[in-house]
Scaffold this active site. Sequence first.
Site, PDB file in Angstrom:
ATOM      1  N   ARG A   2      11.818  38.081 -41.252  1.00 24.15           N
ATOM      2  CA  ARG A   2      13.042  37.893 -42.033  1.00 24.15           C
ATOM      3  C   ARG A   2      12.850  38.278 -43.505  1.00 24.15           C
ATOM      4  O   ARG A   2      13.803  38.305 -44.276  1.00 24.15           O
ATOM      5  CB  ARG A   2      13.539  36.441 -41.898  1.00 24.15           C
ATOM      6  CG  ARG A   2      14.226  36.176 -40.568  1.00 24.15           C
ATOM      7  CD  ARG A   2      14.564  34.714 -40.403  1.00 24.15           C
ATOM      8  NE  ARG A   2      15.330  34.457 -39.178  1.00 24.15           N
ATOM      9  CZ  ARG A   2      16.638  34.593 -39.067  1.00 24.15           C
ATOM     10  NH1 ARG A   2      17.350  34.981 -40.107  1.00 24.15           N
ATOM     11  NH2 ARG A   2      17.243  34.342 -37.924  1.00 24.15           N
ATOM     12  N   LYS A  46       4.437  26.778 -33.957  1.00 26.49           N
ATOM     13  CA  LYS A  46       4.446  28.146 -33.410  1.00 26.49           C
ATOM     14  C   LYS A  46       3.532  29.087 -34.194  1.00 26.49           C
ATOM     15  O   LYS A  46       2.709  29.791 -33.617  1.00 26.49           O
ATOM     16  CB  LYS A  46       5.880  28.722 -33.407  1.00 26.49           C
ATOM     17  CG  LYS A  46       6.898  27.936 -32.636  1.00 26.49           C
ATOM     18  CD  LYS A  46       8.264  28.599 -32.662  1.00 26.49           C
ATOM     19  CE  LYS A  46       8.871  28.761 -34.030  1.00 26.49           C
ATOM     20  NZ  LYS A  46       9.129  27.479 -34.738  1.00 26.49           N
ATOM     21  N   SER A  47       3.726  29.111 -35.515  1.00 26.93           N
ATOM     22  CA  SER A  47       2.946  30.058 -36.336  1.00 26.93           C
ATOM     23  C   SER A  47       1.467  29.707 -36.295  1.00 26.93           C
ATOM     24  O   SER A  47       0.608  30.606 -36.228  1.00 26.93           O
ATOM     25  CB  SER A  47       3.414  30.026 -37.792  1.00 26.93           C
ATOM     26  OG  SER A  47       4.793  30.258 -37.850  1.00 26.93           O
ATOM     27  N   ARG A 101      21.165  35.245 -34.966  1.00 21.95           N
ATOM     28  CA  ARG A 101      19.945  34.834 -34.250  1.00 21.95           C
ATOM     29  C   ARG A 101      19.764  35.731 -33.022  1.00 21.95           C
ATOM     30  O   ARG A 101      18.651  36.150 -32.702  1.00 21.95           O
ATOM     31  CB  ARG A 101      20.040  33.367 -33.833  1.00 21.95           C
ATOM     32  CG  ARG A 101      19.992  32.390 -35.015  1.00 21.95           C
ATOM     33  CD  ARG A 101      19.825  30.980 -34.501  1.00 21.95           C
ATOM     34  NE  ARG A 101      20.197  29.948 -35.449  1.00 21.95           N
ATOM     35  CZ  ARG A 101      19.352  29.081 -36.012  1.00 21.95           C
ATOM     36  NH1 ARG A 101      18.066  29.135 -35.735  1.00 21.95           N
ATOM     37  NH2 ARG A 101      19.787  28.144 -36.829  1.00 21.95           N
ATOM     38  N   LEU A 158      10.966  24.423 -31.744  1.00 19.75           N
ATOM     39  CA  LEU A 158      11.634  23.997 -32.977  1.00 19.75           C
ATOM     40  C   LEU A 158      10.836  24.394 -34.217  1.00 19.75           C
ATOM     41  O   LEU A 158       9.615  24.610 -34.137  1.00 19.75           O
ATOM     42  CB  LEU A 158      11.777  22.469 -32.974  1.00 19.75           C
ATOM     43  CG  LEU A 158      12.736  21.857 -31.950  1.00 19.75           C
ATOM     44  CD1 LEU A 158      12.594  20.330 -31.966  1.00 19.75           C
ATOM     45  CD2 LEU A 158      14.177  22.269 -32.237  1.00 19.75           C
ATOM     46  N   SER A 159      11.513  24.420 -35.341  1.00 20.55           N
ATOM     47  CA  SER A 159      10.834  24.601 -36.618  1.00 20.55           C
ATOM     48  C   SER A 159       9.850  23.440 -36.792  1.00 20.55           C
ATOM     49  O   SER A 159      10.194  22.283 -36.547  1.00 20.55           O
ATOM     50  CB  SER A 159      11.878  24.586 -37.745  1.00 20.55           C
ATOM     51  OG  SER A 159      11.249  24.651 -38.995  1.00 20.55           O
ATOM     52  N   GLY A 160       8.629  23.772 -37.157  1.00 20.00           N
ATOM     53  CA  GLY A 160       7.619  22.734 -37.355  1.00 20.00           C
ATOM     54  C   GLY A 160       6.883  22.319 -36.092  1.00 20.00           C
ATOM     55  O   GLY A 160       6.032  21.433 -36.125  1.00 20.00           O
ATOM     56  N   GLY A 171      23.619  24.218 -40.009  1.00 16.95           N
ATOM     57  CA  GLY A 171      23.221  25.066 -38.883  1.00 16.95           C
ATOM     58  C   GLY A 171      21.716  25.090 -38.730  1.00 16.95           C
ATOM     59  O   GLY A 171      21.135  26.149 -38.437  1.00 16.95           O
ATOM     60  N   SER A 179      13.788  31.227 -31.545  1.00 16.33           N
ATOM     61  CA  SER A 179      14.511  31.812 -30.397  1.00 16.33           C
ATOM     62  C   SER A 179      15.194  30.717 -29.584  1.00 16.33           C
ATOM     63  O   SER A 179      14.799  30.440 -28.453  1.00 16.33           O
ATOM     64  CB  SER A 179      13.576  32.664 -29.529  1.00 16.33           C
ATOM     65  OG  SER A 179      12.293  32.119 -29.369  1.00 16.33           O
TER      66      SER A 179
END
Length: 209
Positions: free
Chosen positions: A70, A43-44, A84, A38-40, A159, A111
Site C-alpha cells: 500500500r 501475519k507479517s 480491498r 486480523l490486523s495484529g 471501517g 484479505s
Amino acid sequence: MSTVGNSTNIFWHECPVGKSERQKLLNQKGCVVWITGLSGSGKSTLACSINRELYSKGKLSYVLDGDNLRHGLNKDLGFKFEDRTENIRRVGEVAKLFADAGLICIASLISPYRKDRDACRALLPESFIEVFMNMPLEVCEARDAKGLYKLARAGKITGFTGIDDPYEPPLKCEIELGHKDGVCPTPVAMAGKVVSYLEEKGFLEDDKE
Ligand SMILES: Nc1ncnc2c1ncn2[C@@H]1O[C@H](COP(=O)(O)OS(=O)(=O)O)[C@@H](OP(=O)(O)O)[C@H]1O
Ligand SMILES: Nc1ncnc2c1ncn2[C@@H]1O[C@H](COP(=O)(O)OP(=O)(O)O)[C@@H](O)[C@H]1O
C-alpha cells in the site's frame, strides 16, 4: 489474438526459458503461501519468520506484505469493500508471477473476504497454500502494535476490520495457526509448521526426472 477485460487485440508472448527451467535452477517449486487474518494477528511476523527459515535452507522466497504494497503498487486504494477486493486481486496476480518465477511467494494481507481469497486460489489451484492466523480479536486488540484498534474504538478510523468491518474466516484452508491452551506459539514454531508443510508437499525440491 484476444480480448481480456478492457484490453483488445492483445497477444501472449512465450519466453524460451520456462517455469520448469527456473524451478530446476532453484531446486524448488514456485507456490503461494497466503497468510490471512486480523490486523495484529501476527501475519507479517510469521511471513518474515517463514522467509528467514526458508533462506536458511537455501530456498528463495519473497514476502508481499499488504501494508508495504500500500506504500507503492496499491497506494491508490483505500479500505472500502471494492478497494480491498482490487487490492487482493492485484496481489494475487503479482503472487502468481512470483510463483511463475519459481519463488515461494509469501503474501501477508488481512484479505477479509472469502471470495477474494478464493479468486486468488483459482489462479494457482495446485500451489496455493492458505494459512489462517486464527487469533482472537481480543488478543489482536490487546497487542495493538500500531495503535489502530484504539483509534477505531474511538471512532477515529472507520471501517476497521474486526471492529466495524467484516472478516470472513476460511471455511477450509491448508494450515490453521492459533492459540494452544490459551498460549500463542512463537513465530519460529509457527513458521516451522508452514515450512514442514511445504517440505511434505514437495515444494522445497524440484521434480527429479
Ligand atoms: N480500516 C482498516 N482496516 C484494516 N487495516 C487497516 C485499516 N486502515 C489501515 N489499516 C492498515 O492496513 C493494513 C492492512 O492492509 P491490507 O492490504 O492487508 O488490507 S486488506 O487485505 O485490503 O483488507 C493493516 O496492517 P496489518 O496490521 O499488518 O494487518 C493496518 O496497518
Ligand atoms: N507468535 C507471536 N507471539 C507473540 N506476539 C506476536 C507473535 N507474532 C506477532 N506478535 C506481535 O504481535 C504484533 C502484531 O504482529 P504483526 O506481525 O505486525 O501482525 P499483522 O501483520 O497481522 O498486523 C507485533 O507486536 C508482534 O511482535
